[in-house]
Design a protein around this motif. Structure first.
Motif, PDB file in Angstrom:
ATOM      1  N   GLY A  25       1.178   4.015  11.055  1.00 11.05           N
ATOM      2  CA  GLY A  25       1.155   3.914   9.592  1.00 11.05           C
ATOM      3  C   GLY A  25       1.955   5.016   8.925  1.00 11.05           C
ATOM      4  N   PHE A  26       1.852   6.219   9.469  1.00  7.92           N
ATOM      5  CA  PHE A  26       2.621   7.333   8.923  1.00  7.92           C
ATOM      6  C   PHE A  26       4.127   7.090   9.101  1.00  7.92           C
ATOM      7  N   VAL A  27       4.510   6.579  10.251  1.00  5.89           N
ATOM      8  CA  VAL A  27       5.926   6.260  10.504  1.00  5.89           C
ATOM      9  C   VAL A  27       6.395   5.179   9.530  1.00  5.89           C
ATOM     10  N   PHE A  28       5.545   4.193   9.259  1.00  5.44           N
ATOM     11  CA  PHE A  28       5.907   3.136   8.306  1.00  5.44           C
ATOM     12  C   PHE A  28       6.168   3.729   6.920  1.00  5.44           C
ATOM     13  N   GLY A  29       5.309   4.655   6.494  1.00  2.00           N
ATOM     14  CA  GLY A  29       5.509   5.307   5.197  1.00  2.00           C
ATOM     15  C   GLY A  29       6.772   6.129   5.164  1.00  2.00           C
ATOM     16  N   GLY A  30       7.071   6.781   6.288  1.00  2.38           N
ATOM     17  CA  GLY A  30       8.320   7.536   6.372  1.00  2.38           C
ATOM     18  C   GLY A  30       9.529   6.626   6.277  1.00  2.38           C
ATOM     19  N   ALA A  31       9.428   5.446   6.863  1.00  2.00           N
ATOM     20  CA  ALA A  31      10.543   4.486   6.810  1.00  2.00           C
ATOM     21  C   ALA A  31      10.846   4.099   5.370  1.00  2.00           C
ATOM     22  N   ILE A  74       0.849  -1.205   0.000  1.00  2.00           N
ATOM     23  CA  ILE A  74       0.000   0.000   0.000  1.00  2.00           C
ATOM     24  C   ILE A  74       0.877   1.245   0.000  1.00  2.00           C
ATOM     25  N   ILE A  75       1.922   1.222   0.801  1.00  2.00           N
ATOM     26  CA  ILE A  75       2.833   2.373   0.871  1.00  2.00           C
ATOM     27  C   ILE A  75       3.513   2.591  -0.470  1.00  2.00           C
ATOM     28  N   VAL A  76       4.079   1.539  -1.042  1.00  2.00           N
ATOM     29  CA  VAL A  76       4.832   1.655  -2.299  1.00  2.00           C
ATOM     30  C   VAL A  76       3.944   2.150  -3.431  1.00  2.00           C
ATOM     31  N   PHE A  90       0.426   8.730  -6.083  1.00  2.00           N
ATOM     32  CA  PHE A  90       0.243  10.136  -5.719  1.00  2.00           C
ATOM     33  C   PHE A  90       1.374  11.013  -6.260  1.00  2.00           C
ATOM     34  N   GLU A  91       2.580  10.457  -6.329  1.00  2.00           N
ATOM     35  CA  GLU A  91       3.675  11.236  -6.933  1.00  2.00           C
ATOM     36  C   GLU A  91       3.390  11.506  -8.401  1.00  2.00           C
ATOM     37  N   LYS A  92       2.867  10.538  -9.103  1.00  2.00           N
ATOM     38  CA  LYS A  92       2.538  10.721 -10.516  1.00  2.00           C
ATOM     39  C   LYS A  92       1.402  11.729 -10.677  1.00  2.00           C
ATOM     40  N   PRO A 126       5.225  12.272   2.001  1.00  2.00           N
ATOM     41  CA  PRO A 126       5.091  10.819   2.222  1.00  2.00           C
ATOM     42  C   PRO A 126       3.653  10.330   1.999  1.00  2.00           C
ATOM     43  N   TYR A 127       3.249  10.344   0.734  1.00  2.00           N
ATOM     44  CA  TYR A 127       1.880   9.970   0.391  1.00  2.00           C
ATOM     45  C   TYR A 127       1.533   8.558   0.854  1.00  2.00           C
ATOM     46  N   GLY A 128       2.452   7.626   0.684  1.00  2.00           N
ATOM     47  CA  GLY A 128       2.185   6.248   1.084  1.00  2.00           C
ATOM     48  C   GLY A 128       1.899   6.140   2.574  1.00  2.00           C
ATOM     49  N   GLY A 129       2.669   6.857   3.380  1.00  2.00           N
ATOM     50  CA  GLY A 129       2.444   6.862   4.823  1.00  2.00           C
ATOM     51  C   GLY A 129       1.125   7.513   5.187  1.00  2.00           C
ATOM     52  N   ILE A 130       0.781   8.584   4.477  1.00  2.00           N
ATOM     53  CA  ILE A 130      -0.494   9.253   4.722  1.00  2.00           C
ATOM     54  C   ILE A 130      -1.649   8.316   4.359  1.00  2.00           C
ATOM     55  N   LEU A 131      -1.522   7.615   3.236  1.00  2.00           N
ATOM     56  CA  LEU A 131      -2.560   6.677   2.807  1.00  2.00           C
ATOM     57  C   LEU A 131      -2.748   5.555   3.834  1.00  2.00           C
ATOM     58  N   VAL A 132      -1.647   4.974   4.305  1.00  2.00           N
ATOM     59  CA  VAL A 132      -1.749   3.917   5.313  1.00  2.00           C
ATOM     60  C   VAL A 132      -2.300   4.482   6.624  1.00  2.00           C
ATOM     61  N   ALA A 133      -1.858   5.673   6.992  1.00  2.00           N
ATOM     62  CA  ALA A 133      -2.356   6.290   8.226  1.00  2.00           C
ATOM     63  C   ALA A 133      -3.872   6.463   8.164  1.00  2.00           C
ATOM     64  N   LEU A 134      -4.368   6.944   7.038  1.00  2.00           N
ATOM     65  CA  LEU A 134      -5.812   7.172   6.909  1.00  2.00           C
ATOM     66  C   LEU A 134      -6.603   5.868   6.862  1.00  2.00           C
ATOM     67  N   THR A 135      -6.181   4.946   6.014  1.00  2.00           N
ATOM     68  CA  THR A 135      -6.950   3.704   5.859  1.00  2.00           C
ATOM     69  C   THR A 135      -6.825   2.801   7.081  1.00  2.00           C
TER      70      THR A 135
END
Length: 133
Positions: free
Chosen positions: A106-112, A57-59, A65-67, A75-84
Motif C-alpha cells: 500500500g505504501f508503494v502504491f501511494g508512492g507511485a 483512497i490514495i488521492v 492530509f496535505e490541506k 506520501p500521506y495517501g500511501g501511509i493511509l492505504v498502508a495502515l488501513t
C-alpha cells in the motif's frame, strides 16, 4: 516525470511483481486461472475495481492530509492505504506478516501516485500492474 521518478516507479513495480511471484509461488494470474476456472474474468474485473478504490483512497487521503498539515512532501495517501489495508489484512487473515506485506504494498502504491506527479491514469496503470500481475 524525471528520470529519477521513472527509475523509482519502475523499481517499485518490479519490487511488487517479485514479491507477488514469491508470495504466490509463481504467476498469480496462472494460479488464479487454475483455481477460479470460468469465474477467472470476474475475479480480474473485481481487481480493476479494487485498484480504482485503492487509488481513490490514495488521492483523497493525500489531498486531505496535505490541506490539514500544509506539507506535500510526505506520501500521506500511501501511509493511509498502508495502515488501513495492512490492518484490515492482519485482522481478517490473522497474520501479522500478511498485514505488514500488504502495508508495504500500500505504501508503494501511494508512492507511485506521487512519482507520476499525481497523474491518475498513469497511476492506475502502474497500480494495476503492481496489484494484478
Amino acid at each position: 516525470m524525471s528520470v529519477l521518478q521513472w527509475g523509482l516507479l519502475i523499481t517499485g513495480t518490479v519490487f511488487c511483481l517479485i514479491s507477488t511471484w514469491i508470495d504466490w509461488d509463481g504467476s498469480k494470474v496462472v494460479r488464479e486461472f487454475m483455481h477460479h476456472g470460468i469465474l477467472f474474468p470476474f475475479q480480474y474485473m473485481y481487481y480493476l475495481v479494487e485498484v480504482a478504490m485503492v487509488l481513490l483512497i490514495i488521492v483523497f487521503g493525500q489531498y486531505a492530509f496535505e490541506k490539514w498539515f500544509k506539507n506535500d512532501k510526505i506520501p500521506y495517501g500511501g501511509i493511509l492505504v498502508a495502515l488501513t489495508w495492512g490492518l484490515g489484512h492482519w485482522l481478517t487473515k490473522g497474520s501479522l506478516g500478511v498485514g505488514i506485506y500488504t502495508a508495504v504494498g500500500g505504501f508503494v502504491f501511494g508512492g507511485a501516485y506521487l512519482l507520476t506527479n499525481r497523474n491518475i491514469k498513469l497511476s492506475y496503470l502502474f497500480l494495476c500492474i503492481m496489484f494484478i500481475l
